[in-house]
Design a protein around this motif. Structure first.
Motif, PDB file in Angstrom:
ATOM      1  N   LEU A 140      26.058   0.351  20.162  1.00 13.02           N
ATOM      2  CA  LEU A 140      25.125   0.812  21.181  1.00 13.02           C
ATOM      3  C   LEU A 140      25.420   2.232  21.641  1.00 13.02           C
ATOM      4  CD1 LEU A 140      24.667  -2.425  23.321  1.00 13.02           C
ATOM      5  CD2 LEU A 140      23.074  -1.426  21.672  1.00 13.02           C
ATOM      6  N   ARG A 141      26.694   2.597  21.709  1.00 16.18           N
ATOM      7  CA  ARG A 141      27.023   3.960  22.119  1.00 16.18           C
ATOM      8  C   ARG A 141      26.443   4.966  21.137  1.00 16.18           C
ATOM      9  NH1 ARG A 141      33.383   2.983  22.617  1.00 16.18           N
ATOM     10  NH2 ARG A 141      32.810   1.718  20.838  1.00 16.18           N
ATOM     11  N   PHE A 142      26.585   4.681  19.861  1.00 10.04           N
ATOM     12  CA  PHE A 142      26.050   5.554  18.823  1.00 10.04           C
ATOM     13  C   PHE A 142      24.525   5.613  18.907  1.00 10.04           C
ATOM     14  CE2 PHE A 142      24.227   6.051  14.577  1.00 10.04           C
ATOM     15  CZ  PHE A 142      24.833   7.217  14.133  1.00 10.04           C
ATOM     16  N   VAL A 143      23.899   4.453  19.079  1.00  9.77           N
ATOM     17  CA  VAL A 143      22.434   4.391  19.143  1.00  9.77           C
ATOM     18  C   VAL A 143      21.914   5.215  20.311  1.00  9.77           C
ATOM     19  CG1 VAL A 143      20.470   2.865  19.588  1.00  9.77           C
ATOM     20  CG2 VAL A 143      22.244   2.175  17.967  1.00  9.77           C
ATOM     21  N   ALA A 144      22.519   5.054  21.481  1.00 10.42           N
ATOM     22  CA  ALA A 144      22.062   5.782  22.665  1.00 10.42           C
ATOM     23  C   ALA A 144      22.186   7.290  22.460  1.00 10.42           C
ATOM     24  CB  ALA A 144      22.862   5.342  23.883  1.00 10.42           C
ATOM     25  N   GLU A 145      23.243   7.720  21.797  1.00 13.09           N
ATOM     26  CA  GLU A 145      23.474   9.141  21.579  1.00 13.09           C
ATOM     27  C   GLU A 145      22.454   9.730  20.619  1.00 13.09           C
ATOM     28  OE1 GLU A 145      27.070  11.059  19.375  1.00 13.09           O
ATOM     29  OE2 GLU A 145      27.562  10.988  21.513  1.00 13.09           O
ATOM     30  N   ARG A 146      22.081   8.957  19.596  1.00 12.66           N
ATOM     31  CA  ARG A 146      21.212   9.502  18.562  1.00 12.66           C
ATOM     32  C   ARG A 146      19.720   9.295  18.831  1.00 12.66           C
ATOM     33  NH1 ARG A 146      24.470  10.498  13.929  1.00 12.66           N
ATOM     34  NH2 ARG A 146      22.575  11.270  12.939  1.00 12.66           N
ATOM     35  N   ALA A 147      19.385   8.428  19.777  1.00 16.92           N
ATOM     36  CA  ALA A 147      17.976   8.126  20.039  1.00 16.92           C
ATOM     37  C   ALA A 147      17.215   9.355  20.505  1.00 16.92           C
ATOM     38  CB  ALA A 147      17.848   7.009  21.058  1.00 16.92           C
ATOM     39  N   GLU A 148      17.844  10.185  21.337  1.00 13.56           N
ATOM     40  CA  GLU A 148      17.158  11.375  21.843  1.00 13.56           C
ATOM     41  C   GLU A 148      16.806  12.326  20.706  1.00 13.56           C
ATOM     42  OE1 GLU A 148      16.275  12.508  25.189  1.00 13.56           O
ATOM     43  OE2 GLU A 148      16.321  10.327  25.280  1.00 13.56           O
ATOM     44  N   VAL A 149      17.727  12.497  19.765  1.00  9.62           N
ATOM     45  CA  VAL A 149      17.451  13.365  18.617  1.00  9.62           C
ATOM     46  C   VAL A 149      16.340  12.769  17.767  1.00  9.62           C
ATOM     47  CG1 VAL A 149      18.437  14.469  16.573  1.00  9.62           C
ATOM     48  CG2 VAL A 149      19.819  14.220  18.636  1.00  9.62           C
ATOM     49  N   GLY A 150      16.350  11.445  17.622  1.00 11.20           N
ATOM     50  CA  GLY A 150      15.326  10.781  16.819  1.00 11.20           C
ATOM     51  C   GLY A 150      13.924  10.984  17.361  1.00 11.20           C
ATOM     52  N   GLU A 151      13.801  11.170  18.658  1.00 15.01           N
ATOM     53  CA  GLU A 151      12.496  11.416  19.271  1.00 15.01           C
ATOM     54  C   GLU A 151      12.202  12.910  19.397  1.00 15.01           C
ATOM     55  OE1 GLU A 151      10.135   9.591  19.892  1.00 15.01           O
ATOM     56  OE2 GLU A 151      10.722   7.591  20.563  1.00 15.01           O
ATOM     57  N   GLN A 152      13.071  13.772  18.821  1.00 16.00           N
ATOM     58  CA  GLN A 152      12.954  15.213  18.994  1.00 16.00           C
ATOM     59  C   GLN A 152      13.062  15.582  20.472  1.00 16.00           C
ATOM     60  OE1 GLN A 152      12.633  17.694  16.579  1.00 16.00           O
ATOM     61  NE2 GLN A 152      13.063  16.106  15.095  1.00 16.00           N
ATOM     62  N   HIS A 153      13.791  14.768  21.262  1.00 15.20           N
ATOM     63  CA  HIS A 153      13.975  15.033  22.677  1.00 15.20           C
ATOM     64  C   HIS A 153      15.326  15.676  22.971  1.00 15.20           C
ATOM     65  CE1 HIS A 153      10.777  11.832  23.963  1.00 15.20           C
ATOM     66  NE2 HIS A 153      10.262  12.942  23.486  1.00 15.20           N
ATOM     67  N   ASP A 170       0.815  -1.217   0.000  1.00 15.79           N
ATOM     68  CA  ASP A 170       0.000   0.000   0.000  1.00 15.79           C
ATOM     69  C   ASP A 170       0.850   1.269   0.000  1.00 15.79           C
ATOM     70  OD1 ASP A 170      -2.946  -0.897   0.419  1.00 15.79           O
ATOM     71  OD2 ASP A 170      -1.788  -2.120   1.829  1.00 15.79           O
ATOM     72  N   ALA A 171       1.983   1.250   0.688  1.00 14.14           N
ATOM     73  CA  ALA A 171       2.809   2.460   0.786  1.00 14.14           C
ATOM     74  C   ALA A 171       4.217   2.082   1.219  1.00 14.14           C
ATOM     75  CB  ALA A 171       2.200   3.450   1.778  1.00 14.14           C
ATOM     76  N   MET A 172       5.147   2.991   0.943  1.00 15.80           N
ATOM     77  CA  MET A 172       6.531   2.857   1.403  1.00 15.80           C
ATOM     78  C   MET A 172       6.890   4.088   2.217  1.00 15.80           C
ATOM     79  SD  MET A 172       7.891  -0.030   0.320  1.00 15.80           S
ATOM     80  CE  MET A 172       9.598   0.383   0.658  1.00 15.80           C
ATOM     81  N   LEU A 173       7.619   3.877   3.296  1.00 18.67           N
ATOM     82  CA  LEU A 173       8.098   4.971   4.127  1.00 18.67           C
ATOM     83  C   LEU A 173       9.617   4.912   4.216  1.00 18.67           C
ATOM     84  CD1 LEU A 173       5.559   4.768   7.105  1.00 18.67           C
ATOM     85  CD2 LEU A 173       5.521   6.382   5.188  1.00 18.67           C
ATOM     86  N   ARG A 174      10.225   6.083   4.293  1.00 13.97           N
ATOM     87  CA  ARG A 174      11.664   6.185   4.514  1.00 13.97           C
ATOM     88  C   ARG A 174      11.901   6.797   5.888  1.00 13.97           C
ATOM     89  NH1 ARG A 174      10.742   7.899  -0.834  1.00 13.97           N
ATOM     90  NH2 ARG A 174      12.025   6.896  -2.453  1.00 13.97           N
ATOM     91  N   VAL A 175      12.860   6.256   6.622  1.00 13.64           N
ATOM     92  CA  VAL A 175      13.194   6.787   7.945  1.00 13.64           C
ATOM     93  C   VAL A 175      14.692   7.029   8.021  1.00 13.64           C
ATOM     94  CG1 VAL A 175      11.229   5.714   9.105  1.00 13.64           C
ATOM     95  CG2 VAL A 175      13.376   4.455   8.920  1.00 13.64           C
ATOM     96  N   ASP A 176      15.087   8.018   8.832  1.00 14.51           N
ATOM     97  CA  ASP A 176      16.511   8.327   8.937  1.00 14.51           C
ATOM     98  C   ASP A 176      17.153   7.599  10.115  1.00 14.51           C
ATOM     99  OD1 ASP A 176      15.817   9.759  11.235  1.00 14.51           O
ATOM    100  OD2 ASP A 176      15.958  11.711  10.252  1.00 14.51           O
ATOM    101  N   THR A 177      18.451   7.773  10.245  1.00 17.17           N
ATOM    102  CA  THR A 177      19.216   7.065  11.270  1.00 17.17           C
ATOM    103  C   THR A 177      18.728   7.390  12.673  1.00 17.17           C
ATOM    104  OG1 THR A 177      21.176   6.927   9.862  1.00 17.17           O
ATOM    105  CG2 THR A 177      21.530   6.763  12.242  1.00 17.17           C
ATOM    106  N   ASP A 178      18.433   8.656  12.928  1.00 16.38           N
ATOM    107  CA  ASP A 178      17.973   9.042  14.262  1.00 16.38           C
ATOM    108  C   ASP A 178      16.655   8.355  14.616  1.00 16.38           C
ATOM    109  OD1 ASP A 178      20.183  10.623  14.511  1.00 16.38           O
ATOM    110  OD2 ASP A 178      19.163  12.492  14.018  1.00 16.38           O
ATOM    111  N   ALA A 179      15.743   8.267  13.648  1.00 12.05           N
ATOM    112  CA  ALA A 179      14.458   7.606  13.896  1.00 12.05           C
ATOM    113  C   ALA A 179      14.654   6.117  14.173  1.00 12.05           C
ATOM    114  CB  ALA A 179      13.531   7.806  12.696  1.00 12.05           C
ATOM    115  N   ILE A 180      15.603   5.486  13.486  1.00 12.20           N
ATOM    116  CA  ILE A 180      15.890   4.070  13.729  1.00 12.20           C
ATOM    117  C   ILE A 180      16.439   3.887  15.146  1.00 12.20           C
ATOM    118  CG2 ILE A 180      17.290   2.092  13.021  1.00 12.20           C
ATOM    119  CD1 ILE A 180      17.258   3.280  10.165  1.00 12.20           C
ATOM    120  N   CYS A 181      17.343   4.772  15.544  1.00  6.55           N
ATOM    121  CA  CYS A 181      17.916   4.678  16.897  1.00  6.55           C
ATOM    122  C   CYS A 181      16.830   4.844  17.958  1.00  6.55           C
ATOM    123  CB  CYS A 181      19.007   5.720  17.079  1.00  6.55           C
ATOM    124  SG  CYS A 181      20.498   5.413  16.103  1.00  6.55           S
ATOM    125  N   ALA A 182      15.920   5.784  17.736  1.00  7.54           N
ATOM    126  CA  ALA A 182      14.828   5.978  18.687  1.00  7.54           C
ATOM    127  C   ALA A 182      13.946   4.731  18.756  1.00  7.54           C
ATOM    128  CB  ALA A 182      14.004   7.199  18.287  1.00  7.54           C
TER     129      ALA A 182
END
Length: 512
Positions: A322-335, A254-266
């Motif tokens: 994991l260090r990278f993921v933890a750092e970028r997760a906050e940005v991915g949530e707009q937090h 039905d549809a395709m979505l693209r997500v960025d690295t920050d959204a994946i980390c979140a």
């Protein structure tokens, strides 16, 4: 391949010789956050921590005796390789597996451990596509049977059993199923299954924005080949989708979505909070897409109550990520908002800067004196969303501070935040100290408020690491005849500290 043929192969699939029916697990935290029933299809619970063994085993179990005797070959970024390795060990078939040299060590080690003497691993190329080219060369040279990771009828049929399980596990109202996409085997199988049995359910594919071959192919009406693919979501880093998978997705998705690295980390963090398991980046793609879908619905004023399902496709996470993921997760949530702020290099500027931040939690603070007139500060601030970020920018401007919003700047987030500093000829009489303080909202601002105004701060580094105690590195310019006074000040400050002024690395890299 017709839908009828795919369903026939799906119902006859032998996946449960090695695979298990995984849980469709409710996600109460996400359901509460979005006001919608959200569930996670836990394919990370498979014996090889990925859905890929379904298709690989189904394909290999159907080989005739001559094909088994010749052996098989497969190209894989990791998870398909583990499925082939398990099937080879189970069925007693020799398997050659070609993997890109960029494959995470956790996946490489797992393939060798699972396959044992049945598996020979060949490392070649920097992506799946380059590994695939080498696999085809070896196949022609040795007459191996190819176990394709996605573009094979029996592989697609094996993956389709996930869609069958979802429909069986959730017979009630279901709005959409979100599926991660690389070459398209999982999406093609799940979409064909669901649309054949419950056509009202949406099937939505999710890709990393830098590896979006399926999305581009469906948009242009033909299979496209990407020049480059991103490697963060290595399990979906495919330059060209399959002929069969493209045709099935064109009919059913039905549809395709693209997500960025920050959204994946979140999304990785969300899965951990719901399940206490850590998916790999490709494993969290579908949830990142589900969250984006809900955000876009809300922005458009659309309302719905149907349940949503995201397939957590794998958990072969490289621990070092994991260090990278933890750092970028906050940005991915707009937090987290990240800024470069310019303030006058004069007494009281730091206090005004901190007053502007208020009681917000500071996630990072980097500063090095470098200009006699202006101070350039790299700062990360915890926020509740884009509106608060914009309000903070306005507050900086109201103080006549220059501000550069770096929240969405990849160069700043990957590199520049770690490079603020260096030697400075202006850092005369600098003393270097480490401090610790209890980590709570507003703690860093209070620490800065306690700093004596008679001594200039020439260096400052802080990064919230999620621990109970915050750690700060501070350079303070204290003339020699004021050292005794400064020592008395430290004793009254009330924070544990350590003088690092004679540290060899500091003297080598930072001391002016």
């Amino acid at each position: 391949m017709s839908d009828e043929e795919l369903l026939r192969r799906m119902y006859a699939a032998r996946v449960y010789d090695v695979a298990r029916e995984t849980a469709l697990q409710p996600a109460p935290l996400l359901s509460t956050r979005y006001g919608r029933p959200v569930a996670l299809k836990r394919e990370d619970q498979q014996p090889v921590f990925s859905f890929k063994l379904r298709g690989a085993y189904n394909k290999m179990s159907r080989l005739d005796p001559p094909q088994r005797a010749c052996g098989v070959i497969a190209a894989s970024a990791g998870n398909h390789a583990q499925g082939v390795a398990l099937a080879a060990a189970k069925l007693g078939i020799h398997a050659v597996i070609v993997m890109p040299v960029t494959v995470p060590k956790v996946k490489l080690d797992a393939v060798r451990r699972i396959g044992g003497d049945s598996v020979e691993v060949v490392l070649c190329g920097n992506s799946y596509s380059e590994a695939q080219a080498e696999a085809l060369r070896l196949q022609y040279a040795h007459s191996y049977t190819v176990v394709h990771p996605f573009d094979d009828p029996d592989v697609i049929a094996g993956q389709a059993t996930i869609g069958l399980e979802i429909l069986r596990q959730h017979p009630g109202p279901l709005e959409a199923v979100f599926v991660p996409v690389g070459g398209g085997g999982l999406l093609a199988g799940v979409a064909a299954c669901i649309k054949s049995l419950r056509p009202e359910v949406k099937v939505i594919g999710v890709q990393a924005a830098d590896s979006d071959a399926m999305a581009r192919s469906l948009e242009t009406g033909e299979r496209v080949t990407l020049d480059e693919v991103g490697l963060f979501s290595d399990g979906t880093a495919v330059k060209q989708v399959g002929v069969r998978t493209y045709a099935l997705c064109k009919r059913h998705v039905d549809a395709m979505l693209r997500v960025d690295t920050d959204a994946i980390c979140a999304a990785i963090r969300d899965v951990f909070q719901e399940t206490r398991s850590v998916p790999e980046p490709a494993g969290a793609l579908a949830l990142a897409g589900l969250k984006q879908y809900l955000t876009e619905q809300k922005a458009a004023g659309e309302q719905s109550e149907g349940a949503l399902v995201a397939i957590v496709s794998g958990a072969n996470m490289n621990f070092d990520q994991l260090r990278f993921v933890a750092e970028r997760a906050e940005v991915g949530e707009q937090h987290e908002a990240v800024f470069a702020v310019t303030v006058p290099e004069q007494r009281g500027s730091f206090r005004r800067f901190c007053a502007t931040l208020g009681d917000r939690s500071i996630t990072e603070f980097n500063y090095r004196v470098g200009d006699a007139r202006l101070a350039h500060i790299f700062v990360g601030v915890q926020t509740t969303g884009r509106n608060e970020r914009e309000a903070l920018i306005a507050a900086f401007h109201a103080q006549d501070f220059g501000v550069l919003d770096l929240t969405d700047d990849e160069l700043a987030k990957l590199h520049l935040r770690h490079m603020v500093g260096g030697r400075s000829p202006l850092a005369q009489d600098e003393q270097l100290y480490r401090f610790e303080f209890p980590e709570r909202p507003g703690a860093l601002t209070r620490f800065l408020g306690h700093m004596h105004p008679d001594w200039n701060i020439s260096l400052f580094h802080y990064r919230n690491q999620g621990a109970d105690y915050g750690r700060i590195l501070v350079g303070i310019q204290v003339p020699p005849d004021e050292r005794e006074l400064f020592q008395r000040f430290l004793e009254t400050l009330g924070y544990p500290y350590r003088n690092e002024s004679d540290h060899s690395a500091y003297r080598l890299l930072l001391q002016g």
